[in-house]
Scaffold this motif. Structure first.
Motif, PDB file in Angstrom:
ATOM      1  N   TYR A 112       0.847  -1.196   0.000  1.00 53.42           N
ATOM      2  CA  TYR A 112       0.000   0.000   0.000  1.00 53.42           C
ATOM      3  C   TYR A 112       0.876   1.238   0.000  1.00 53.42           C
ATOM      4  CZ  TYR A 112      -2.490   3.909   2.078  1.00 53.42           C
ATOM      5  OH  TYR A 112      -2.996   5.160   2.330  1.00 53.42           O
ATOM      6  N   SER A 134       4.358  -6.333   2.508  1.00 53.57           N
ATOM      7  CA  SER A 134       3.628  -5.426   3.395  1.00 53.57           C
ATOM      8  C   SER A 134       2.126  -5.678   3.353  1.00 53.57           C
ATOM      9  CB  SER A 134       3.995  -3.979   3.073  1.00 53.57           C
ATOM     10  OG  SER A 134       3.601  -3.192   4.166  1.00 53.57           O
ATOM     11  N   MET A 135       1.301  -4.750   2.823  1.00 50.45           N
ATOM     12  CA  MET A 135      -0.125  -5.062   2.746  1.00 50.45           C
ATOM     13  C   MET A 135      -0.337  -6.343   1.935  1.00 50.45           C
ATOM     14  SD  MET A 135      -3.302  -2.763   1.304  1.00 50.45           S
ATOM     15  CE  MET A 135      -2.874  -2.912  -0.438  1.00 50.45           C
ATOM     16  N   TYR A 162      -0.189  -9.069   4.245  1.00 44.70           N
ATOM     17  CA  TYR A 162      -1.431  -9.246   5.025  1.00 44.70           C
ATOM     18  C   TYR A 162      -2.447 -10.027   4.176  1.00 44.70           C
ATOM     19  CZ  TYR A 162       0.332  -4.933   7.407  1.00 44.70           C
ATOM     20  OH  TYR A 162       1.080  -3.976   8.032  1.00 44.70           O
ATOM     21  N   ARG A 168      -4.623   5.504  10.732  1.00 44.01           N
ATOM     22  CA  ARG A 168      -5.104   5.089   9.402  1.00 44.01           C
ATOM     23  C   ARG A 168      -6.365   5.851   9.013  1.00 44.01           C
ATOM     24  NH1 ARG A 168      -2.151   0.866   7.525  1.00 44.01           N
ATOM     25  NH2 ARG A 168      -1.556  -0.812   8.943  1.00 44.01           N
TER      26      ARG A 168
HETATM   27  C1  MLT Z   1       2.411  -1.187   3.045  1.00 42.35           C
HETATM   28  O1  MLT Z   1       3.561  -0.896   2.676  1.00 42.35           O
HETATM   29  O2  MLT Z   1       1.709  -2.001   2.446  1.00 42.35           O
HETATM   30  C2  MLT Z   1       1.852  -0.471   4.249  1.00 42.35           C
HETATM   31  O3  MLT Z   1       2.749   0.478   4.685  1.00 42.35           O
HETATM   32  C3  MLT Z   1       1.543  -1.443   5.321  1.00 42.35           C
HETATM   33  C4  MLT Z   1       0.874  -0.818   6.495  1.00 42.35           C
HETATM   34  O4  MLT Z   1       0.494   0.363   6.446  1.00 42.35           O
HETATM   35  O5  MLT Z   1       0.696  -1.514   7.508  1.00 42.35           O
END
Ligand code: MLT
Length: 259
Positions: A25, A89-90, A93, A127
């Motif tokens: 993200y 990162s995202m 997730y 966020r």
């Molecule tokens: C990302 O790089 O995807 C985000 O910085 C992840 C996050 O905000 O937790």
């Protein structure tokens, strides 16, 4: 491709074991260019723009399971039952959410600059502020706030083109897509309990200078996932595949070649 009511943009290059590369993200699939180009003689790379990012369409919600379901539906359309899921990162997730939903469809995992924990209440509030800023003022203030944390000091000193490329990716992200992703990340579940149930080969990569998901969190994930391997990308920050492409690609290649 139109999937679950949304246009999902993606590229598919190369031949061999399918490997899905999930961007962070607020980036897009172009961040994987170096890896896909370098390794496409040996592997088949699928690089989607996650909903709300790049050339993909936006949706009202963008939870990690929403994005994982999009990927599963895209893979259905491509007739790919099982693949390596690699996320930064995202994207990491989303990779963990994908494993939770579809463990039998995962051949192996690559978790780069990411973590298994959910957000703290404070992180959720930040966020929400960022989501509102993106919606009201666009992506410029988001880029200004994020860049210093995303990249290692050495990257700022030595690679102005990488700094410019990351900034450009952020600015090209649609504010509504970014806001939905921030809210989706804020709502994500804690997946630390799930780590011990991961039964596929797992490579964990992290920039030694990652200030957003520091190496200590990767070490925790490594301890949680049986048989997983942790590799530091020296000198890289949070966007380790762009900051140190040769090292990242090399680590990915040797892991994938052993599967
Ligand atoms: C990302 O790089 O995807 C985000 O910085 C992840 C996050 O905000 O937790």
């Amino acid at each position: 491709m139109r999937i679950r009511g949304i246009e999902i943009a993606y590229e598919a290059v190369g031949e061999g074991l399918p490997v899905v590369l999930l961007h962070g993200y607020p980036f897009n699939r172009s961040m994987w260019r170096e890896q896909a180009e370098a390794l496409s003689t040996n592997f088949r790379f699928i690089t989607p723009d996650l909903r709300g990012h790049g050339e993909s369409g936006e949706a009202a919600t963008a939870t990690m399971p929403d994005m994982a379901e999009d990927i599963a539906a895209l893979l259905d359309e491509l007739h790919i039952e099982r693949s390596v899921i690699c996320g930064l990162s995202m994207g990491g997730y989303v990779a963990l959410a994908f494993y939770q939903l579809f463990p039998a469809r995962v051949r192996a995992l690559v978790l780069a600059d990411t973590k298994a924990q959910a957000d703290t209440q404070e992180a959720r509030e930040v966020r929400e502020q960022q989501a509102l800023t993106a919606l009201r003022e666009g992506m410029e203030p988001i880029a200004d706030a994020m860049l210093p944390k995303l990249l290692a000091p050495e990257t700022f000193d030595e690679q102005p083109e990488t700094v410019a490329r990351v900034r450009e990716m952020i600015l090209s992200t649609k504010p509504a897509g970014a806001a939905a992703a921030q809210r989706g990340m804020a709502a994500r579940e804690d997946r630390t309990e799930m780590l011990s149930r991961i039964e596929v080969p797992t490579l964990i990569l992290v920039g030694s200078e990652d200030a957003i998901t520091p190496p200590a969190l990767s070490a925790e994930m490594q301890r949680g996932i049986h048989g997983s391997r942790l590799q530091l990308i020296n000198g890289a920050g949070h966007v380790s595949n762009l900051e140190r492409p040769a090292e990242f690609t090399g680590a990915l290649k040797s892991f994938l070649s052993e599967l």
